[in-house]
Design an enzyme around this catalytic site. Sequence first.
Site, PDB file in Angstrom:
ATOM      1  N   GLU A   1     -93.525 -34.812  -3.530  1.00 28.91           N
ATOM      2  CA  GLU A   1     -94.917 -34.847  -3.251  1.00 28.91           C
ATOM      3  C   GLU A   1     -95.534 -35.652  -2.136  1.00 28.91           C
ATOM      4  OE1 GLU A   1     -98.409 -33.060  -5.743  1.00 28.91           O
ATOM      5  OE2 GLU A   1     -97.520 -34.823  -6.505  1.00 28.91           O
TER       6      GLU A   1
ATOM      7  N   HIS B   1     -69.560 -30.164 -13.523  1.00 25.89           N
ATOM      8  CA  HIS B   1     -68.574 -28.565 -13.496  1.00 25.89           C
ATOM      9  C   HIS B   1     -69.190 -27.405 -12.997  1.00 25.89           C
ATOM     10  CE1 HIS B   1     -65.532 -30.683 -16.280  1.00 25.89           C
ATOM     11  NE2 HIS B   1     -66.660 -31.347 -16.521  1.00 25.89           N
TER      12      HIS B   1
ATOM     13  N   LYS C   1    -103.464 -24.308  -5.442  1.00 34.95           N
ATOM     14  CA  LYS C   1    -104.459 -24.160  -6.364  1.00 34.95           C
ATOM     15  C   LYS C   1    -105.600 -23.122  -5.909  1.00 34.95           C
ATOM     16  CE  LYS C   1    -103.568 -28.765  -8.148  1.00 34.95           C
ATOM     17  NZ  LYS C   1    -104.074 -30.279  -8.374  1.00 34.95           N
TER      18      LYS C   1
END
Length: 419
Positions: free
Chosen positions: A274, A295, A407
Amino acid sequence: MIKLKIESMENAGRGELETLCGAGARLLPGLWAGDERYRDSMGWLDPEEWAPPVRVEQLQGKAKEVREKAQSLVLIGVGGSNKAARALVTALEPEGIPIVYAGNTLSPHSMRQVIGQLEGKSFYINVIAKNFETLEPGVAFRTLRSVLEGRYGGGAAKRILVTGTPGSRLQEMAGENGYDFLTFPDNIGGRYSALCDVGLFPMAAAGVDIAQVVRGAVEMRCALRTDGSPQNPAVRYAAFRNLWYQQGKRLEMLSIFEPRLGYLGEWWVQLFAESQGKRRMGLFPVLSKYSEDLHSVGQYVQEGAPILLETFLQVEDPEADVSVPPSPVQDGFQYLEGKDYRFLNRAAEEATMQAHSSRLPCLRLSVPRIDAYHLGQLLYFFEFSCYLSSEMLGVNPFDQPGVEAYKQAMSRRLRGEAI
């Protein structure tokens, strides 16, 4: 104190790194003095501005009250409003009350799980939001407040703490309804809020020794500020990151061999993503939890596209002893009988660094042990390093315009407005 060691430089010369380190060191006096561009975002730079001893003691007192009266604390917050507290609570496994996390998803299944966890239990709510305009914590607070009110009636208000900025809607709600109010400082952004009421109160409620967390952060600040040289570890970390970004790397992988540090890694991901992911710039931060991820993504690291650098976060003393027991079963692992798991884990760690550093730039950050003091150091180290690294990259480390865009779009959709 944490230590930093460069494991591999790949094909770049040491001279290029030292040049960047020198440039980073020359930035330090201005950064410590406080850049006027960011004066509204620098409250984290001195941990004792918002967490002096008297405030730490007040938070500890309130946390003790909550622990005595409740079996759980519901922490409602998203992003920087919960990640630091969750990181330390998960890493330290303190003997306080359990923290139930909410307000970080809109999943109905997750909300149903939270409500189920609280069934038959005494609980408090701490809702954290800088301006109380974010949907996830807002709707979670409404939902869980209803559960609390259904259980305690008029006494529910005494079990609610709201953490917001002075003058915000949360403070107004606290005054109107009799909730306790904690301060989300105006001059600290969410992802830098670990060392104020935002992060410290829920840590304290869970039983974390927040005085030690703050002490670690303060002493790290002192160490970084005292060292104005190119050998300053924050300077070297920031320079290493920016050198390899300039060389074409596009991802930084934080790799851990202690699962307890998983949520600290997620906090680190948010901090750097951010802060630096803007203007089509910045390393994309990712987390790997070894040895399990060896793995899976280990294959890509070893033979995939050469686009990443790796930072190993190493714990010198795991503070646990478990030995491989003898067995009459011939399972092929007799050669490990009597060896401690810390030996096995360290062997895997060293082997991984050796293998990966033969192909990509690798750096090691080591912390003596996982305790409140050293995690406080680590929080501050990463925050300051992110600030410095952003300055070297040329981006504002404190805004997040892309998050605001999502938003706004979500708000329009939920209100039925034209998209």
